[in-house]
Design a protein around this motif. Structure first.
Motif, PDB file in Angstrom:
ATOM      1  N   ALA A  76     -38.755   1.910 -18.934  1.00  0.00           N
ATOM      2  CA  ALA A  76     -37.778   2.816 -18.312  1.00  0.00           C
ATOM      3  C   ALA A  76     -37.561   4.052 -19.168  1.00  0.00           C
ATOM      4  O   ALA A  76     -37.505   5.187 -18.667  1.00  0.00           O
ATOM      5  N   ALA A  77     -37.442   3.851 -20.487  1.00  0.00           N
ATOM      6  CA  ALA A  77     -37.259   4.986 -21.392  1.00  0.00           C
ATOM      7  C   ALA A  77     -38.470   5.914 -21.361  1.00  0.00           C
ATOM      8  O   ALA A  77     -38.338   7.144 -21.342  1.00  0.00           O
ATOM      9  N   LEU A  78     -39.661   5.332 -21.352  1.00  0.00           N
ATOM     10  CA  LEU A  78     -40.882   6.143 -21.290  1.00  0.00           C
ATOM     11  C   LEU A  78     -40.979   6.891 -19.959  1.00  0.00           C
ATOM     12  O   LEU A  78     -41.367   8.068 -19.914  1.00  0.00           O
ATOM     13  N   ASN A  79     -40.627   6.219 -18.868  1.00  0.00           N
ATOM     14  CA  ASN A  79     -40.654   6.861 -17.555  1.00  0.00           C
ATOM     15  C   ASN A  79     -39.675   8.028 -17.507  1.00  0.00           C
ATOM     16  O   ASN A  79     -39.963   9.092 -16.936  1.00  0.00           O
ATOM     17  N   TYR A  80     -38.514   7.850 -18.110  1.00  0.00           N
ATOM     18  CA  TYR A  80     -37.512   8.921 -18.172  1.00  0.00           C
ATOM     19  C   TYR A  80     -38.071  10.122 -18.935  1.00  0.00           C
ATOM     20  O   TYR A  80     -37.938  11.272 -18.502  1.00  0.00           O
ATOM     21  N   GLY A  81     -38.721   9.847 -20.071  1.00  0.00           N
ATOM     22  CA  GLY A  81     -39.282  10.946 -20.858  1.00  0.00           C
ATOM     23  C   GLY A  81     -40.385  11.677 -20.122  1.00  0.00           C
ATOM     24  O   GLY A  81     -40.479  12.917 -20.175  1.00  0.00           O
ATOM     25  N   LEU A  82     -41.236  10.943 -19.391  1.00  0.00           N
ATOM     26  CA  LEU A  82     -42.348  11.566 -18.673  1.00  0.00           C
ATOM     27  C   LEU A  82     -41.867  12.360 -17.466  1.00  0.00           C
ATOM     28  O   LEU A  82     -42.493  13.354 -17.092  1.00  0.00           O
ATOM     29  N   ARG A  83     -40.765  11.923 -16.855  1.00  0.00           N
ATOM     30  CA  ARG A  83     -40.294  12.586 -15.634  1.00  0.00           C
ATOM     31  C   ARG A  83     -39.165  13.568 -15.897  1.00  0.00           C
ATOM     32  O   ARG A  83     -38.668  14.193 -14.962  1.00  0.00           O
ATOM     33  N   TYR A  84     -38.763  13.712 -17.143  1.00  0.00           N
ATOM     34  CA  TYR A  84     -37.656  14.610 -17.483  1.00  0.00           C
ATOM     35  C   TYR A  84     -38.060  16.052 -17.174  1.00  0.00           C
ATOM     36  O   TYR A  84     -39.178  16.469 -17.485  1.00  0.00           O
ATOM     37  N   PRO A  85     -37.188  16.839 -16.559  1.00  0.00           N
ATOM     38  CA  PRO A  85     -37.568  18.205 -16.176  1.00  0.00           C
ATOM     39  C   PRO A  85     -37.713  19.130 -17.382  1.00  0.00           C
ATOM     40  O   PRO A  85     -36.740  19.434 -18.078  1.00  0.00           O
ATOM     41  N   VAL A  86     -38.925  19.559 -17.646  1.00  0.00           N
ATOM     42  CA  VAL A  86     -39.212  20.541 -18.697  1.00  0.00           C
ATOM     43  C   VAL A  86     -40.150  21.591 -18.121  1.00  0.00           C
ATOM     44  O   VAL A  86     -40.972  21.293 -17.247  1.00  0.00           O
ATOM     45  N   PRO A  87     -40.042  22.823 -18.552  1.00  0.00           N
ATOM     46  CA  PRO A  87     -40.926  23.864 -18.016  1.00  0.00           C
ATOM     47  C   PRO A  87     -42.356  23.682 -18.489  1.00  0.00           C
ATOM     48  O   PRO A  87     -42.611  23.384 -19.657  1.00  0.00           O
ATOM     49  N   GLY A  88     -43.309  23.855 -17.573  1.00  0.00           N
ATOM     50  CA  GLY A  88     -44.719  23.770 -17.914  1.00  0.00           C
ATOM     51  C   GLY A  88     -45.207  25.033 -18.592  1.00  0.00           C
ATOM     52  O   GLY A  88     -44.492  26.044 -18.674  1.00  0.00           O
ATOM     53  N   PRO A  89     -46.452  25.030 -19.089  1.00  0.00           N
ATOM     54  CA  PRO A  89     -46.972  26.197 -19.811  1.00  0.00           C
ATOM     55  C   PRO A  89     -47.081  27.453 -18.949  1.00  0.00           C
ATOM     56  O   PRO A  89     -47.019  28.566 -19.475  1.00  0.00           O
ATOM     57  N   LEU A  90     -47.235  27.281 -17.619  1.00  0.00           N
ATOM     58  CA  LEU A  90     -47.322  28.446 -16.733  1.00  0.00           C
ATOM     59  C   LEU A  90     -46.010  28.731 -16.018  1.00  0.00           C
ATOM     60  O   LEU A  90     -45.962  29.611 -15.156  1.00  0.00           O
ATOM     61  N   ASP A  91     -44.950  28.000 -16.363  1.00  0.00           N
ATOM     62  CA  ASP A  91     -43.671  28.216 -15.693  1.00  0.00           C
ATOM     63  C   ASP A  91     -43.207  29.644 -15.924  1.00  0.00           C
ATOM     64  O   ASP A  91     -43.332  30.200 -17.025  1.00  0.00           O
ATOM     65  N   ILE A  92     -42.625  30.242 -14.904  1.00  0.00           N
ATOM     66  CA  ILE A  92     -42.208  31.641 -14.999  1.00  0.00           C
ATOM     67  C   ILE A  92     -41.135  31.844 -16.058  1.00  0.00           C
ATOM     68  O   ILE A  92     -40.976  32.938 -16.599  1.00  0.00           O
TER      69      ILE A  92
END
Length: 770
Positions: A76-92
């Motif tokens: 669950a902790a790993l899933n939370y970290g993977l799905r946590y909203p962070v901007p991608g490298p091409l995010d505006i």
């Protein structure tokens, strides 16, 4: 043992998400550091449980099950970290890290995601999925070629320019990118966190919109259906009745409800009626199942059970599609689906197991919903109904049976959401239980009538409007009831902010109360009151603190001196609504003993403050009489005279420009310097001898060396966005501690901790999520 294993592992998954959310969201650790700490803690707790509990709880889970639960909490902790909203490298939003791009004019290409909505500031707002961006120079000439970008933007434009936009439309928007700011004051709205929860990390203030040519709205789309329903009801019922009926049927996400109505319902504790939630789902499912299961209908059906399940499932799907995928709606829909499954299999459904299954499935789909306040409120209200209705009904046995059952339902939901409300909203709605009991029949009629009218309007708008017409009277009665309740004294009490430990402890006591022995429930209830209100009352009675709020270029102060709070200046523009009132709410201030009207004040802000927090004594120059809100007593401030204000002392300084000399909290001297040009400063200082103060409070403009020498401060606080660089350098060379409210956040001082900047004193989680 299979049922025990399933319940244990589902609980472990939810607990793992709560555990990692605590470290990341509430304690501010870096995302993957928080995930690592939560993972280690989960494994350690599971290992300890596997060693100890099987020996003491022989009929409980085995050691292998406990270890399995630890592994699931780790996942669950790993899933939370993977799905946590962070901007991608091409995010505006990555453009904001480039100095030349931040604040510059941009042209952004993208696709409109939502229908435009009206903001509180009167602008049109919509979400934009971006694909290209091009920077412009000072003359709006293009620089270079368009760059490839991804991500969402929160776009606001003048209202007239947003008219006619529709989801799926390709547009070019010209405007300025900006990074959403962190809240600078306690309890201020966290715009950055809100955007990040929508997987958006930047905003755009647009000036121009150019849609691509040749685009027409699609003939069939869910947003068109929602719009068709809302327009039909608004055309027949008018505003605000029409939008209110639409919101009670489809949720306020599907329609623009006037903000004054939204605020009024929130203050009355009736906000849940405007949100698509379990109440609407249970109404729909109950009505559909009752109709299909009626003897006259069921007797004519070849397969009544199958028909009932299909009809219920169809109603759930239609409602979810019309309201949109929202956490609270999906929780109720999954529980409704479990009820239908039980009907199909002719098996009874365990309510708690059904709730646990629904929550687990939804958090598997989107683990970050664990941070959604609406989702948490929905789950706790439902849990309260399951565990507290029966004990409360037993305590109300002196009432008629029907009335006791009607009262127990809103009371159980209300009690089980109080800790969350105190933690997040710092407010207790005192009459909301009675209002909900009285208004429930009206809410049921309006919601069901709105849904029926909406279905008809989807086919024939005229018929839908005609069916909505009878709802005008009950809706007006509901609005009148809510307005009357809000107008009662003490309808919404500011309680102050409880700690996370208090909130968890309260829910622990609630759980004990729900399942404890009847004889001990009185003691548990007393402990609940002491734990929730005791620390707040003690803090309110003993706290001595001065807070300079971050209010743009306005100098606004709140002095908390036990039970005699003082406020200096109301601020201008919308400072009262966005800054002052939320601060007073988290501070637990329900009445201002004194308020001083100065240059950084206006009538509308004083009125907004006085409506939420009555003012007993109002001080100001004679001209302040024109802007004084409804107060018990007005006291004029005479230039040069020292005026006692509760336990504080105020001297009104005037010689062409007005300032204040303050003696706060046992001879802690402050000087509020008026806005003066460098040429005016020394004459003004010379006209007011004896200005030496520990704190210089001003608006960030340039200060002459002689002025600083004459005042001799140890601390300088600028209520402004910036400080004149030469002045700040001059102050620091003298060893003076310098603060700027818009840069450092609210500045607090108390005898125990000294001076603290809000943004520096609090931890900030990563990924732009407060």
């Amino acid at each position: 043992m299979g049922g025990i294993a399933g319940s244990l592992w589902a609980s472990a998954y939810c607990a793992g998400l709560l555990w990692v959310s605590l470290w990341v969201r509430h304690l501010g650790l870096n995302l993957w550091v928080g995930v690592a700490v939560a993972s280690v803690g989960a494994i350690a707790a599971a290992g300890l449980a596997a060693l100890v509990l099987p020996r003491r709880w022989r009929r409980g889970p085995t050691a292998a099950l406990w270890l399995g639960a630890g592994a699931i909490a780790l996942l669950a902790a790993l899933n939370y970290g993977l799905r946590y909203p962070v901007p991608g490298p091409l995010d505006i939003s990555q453009l904001l890290t480039q100095g030349e791009a931040a604040g510059a004019q941009q042209i952004v290409w993208g696709e409109v995601q939502t229908l435009p909505r009206l903001t509180r500031s009167g602008r049109g707002q919509f979400w934009l999925t971006t694909n290209q961006v091009r920077r412009l120079d000072a003359e709006n000439n293009p620089l270079g070629i368009p760059s490839l970008v991804r991500g969402r933007l929160y776009v606001t434009v003048p209202l007239e320019k947003s008219e006619g936009l529709f989801p799926g439309q390709r547009v070019q928007v010209q405007g300025q990118l900006y990074e959403p700011a962190l809240p600078k004051n306690p309890n201020a709205f966290n715009f950055r966190q809100y955007l990040a929860s929508q997987r958006c990390f930047a905003g755009l203030v647009g000036d121009r919109i150019l849609p691509d040519q040749g685009q027409i709205p699609p003939r069939w789309a869910l947003w068109r259906l929602r719009q068709r329903i809302a327009r039909a009801q608004a055309a027949r019922l008018g505003s605000p009745v029409g939008p209110l009926v639409s919101a009670m049927a489809l949720g306020r996400q599907a329609v623009n409800v006037p903000y004054d109505i939204q605020d009024m319902f929130m203050q009355a504790g009736m906000a849940h009626t405007l949100a698509a939630s379990g109440f609407q789902v249970s109404l729909i499912l109950g009505v559909v199942l009752a109709m299909v299961g009626h003897r006259a209908i069921a007797s004519r059906l070849p397969h009544p059970v199958t028909t009932k399940v299909v009809a219920g499932a169809t109603a759930l799907v239609v409602f979810v599609l019309l309201t949109g995928v929202q956490p609270s709606v999906m929780r109720a829909a999954v529980m409704g689906a479990a009820v239908l499954a039980g009907i199909a299999l002719e098996r009874s459904i365990k309510p708690l197991g059904c709730l646990l299954l629904a929550v687990t499935l939804l958090l598997l789909f989107n683990p970050t919903w664990i941070d959604d306040i609406g989702f948490r409120l929905s789950v706790m209200a439902t849990l309260g109904l399951m565990v507290a209705v029966t004990p409360i009904t037993e305590k109300l046995e002196w009432l008629p049976t029907t009335l006791a059952a009607v009262a127990a339902v809103p009371l159980a939901a209300y009690l089980w959401t109080i800790p969350l409300a105190l933690f997040y909203f710092n407010t207790l709605t005192t009459y909301s239980i009675l209002l909900n009991i009285v208004a429930t029949p009206l809410v049921m009629v309006i919601s069901l009538g709105g849904m029926a009218s909406g279905l008809a309007a989807a086919v024939w708008p005229w018929l839908g409007g005609l069916l909505a017409w009878p709802l005008w009277l009950p809706t007006q009665i509901l609005i009148a009831l809510v307005r009357w309740e809000v107008g009662l004294p003490g309808s919404a009490l500011a309680t102050g902010h409880i700690s996370l430990v208090q909130m968890v402890g309260l829910y622990g006591l609630f759980w004990v109360w729900g399942w404890g022995a009847v004889r001990r429930r009185g003691l548990i209830a007393l402990l609940i009151v002491v734990m929730s209100l005791g620390p707040l009352l003690y803090r309110g009675a003993t706290l001595s603190q001065v807070t300079v709020l971050a209010a743009g270029s306005d100098a606004v102060m709140v002095v908390q001196d036990g039970r005699s709070p003082l406020m200096i200046n109301s601020g201008t523009d919308k400072t009262a609504f966005y800054t002052v009132v939320p601060f007073l709410r988290q501070a637990g201030i329900n009445q201002l003993t004194s308020a001083i009207h100065g240059d950084d004040s206006d009538r509308d802000n004083w009125r907004t403050i006085a409506e939420k927090t009555p003012i007993r004594n109002f001080y100001g120059a004679s001209s302040a009489l024109a802007v004084a809100p409804a107060v018990k007593q007005f006291h004029p401030l005479t230039a040069g005279q020292v005026q006692p204000v509760s336990r504080q002392r105020v001297q009104y300084l005037q010689d062409g420009a007005r300032g204040l000399k303050l003696d706060l909290l046992n001879r802690h001297h402050w000087l509020l310097l008026p806005k003066l040009s460098p040429e005016q400063q020394m004459p003004w200082v010379a006209a007011h001898p004896g200005l030496q103060s520990e704190v210089l409070w001003w608006h960030g403009e340039a200060l002459a060396e002689e002025v600083i020498t004459a005042i001799g401060p140890k601390v300088a606080i600028a209520s402004s966005a910036t400080i004149d660089p030469a002045t700040e350098d001059r102050l620091k060379r003298r060893g003076i501690e310098v603060f700027c409210t818009e840069r450092d956040g609210a500045i607090t001082w108390n005898p125990r901790r000294g001076y603290r900047a809000y943004l520096a004193a609090r931890s900030h989680p990563i990924a732009s999520l407060e």
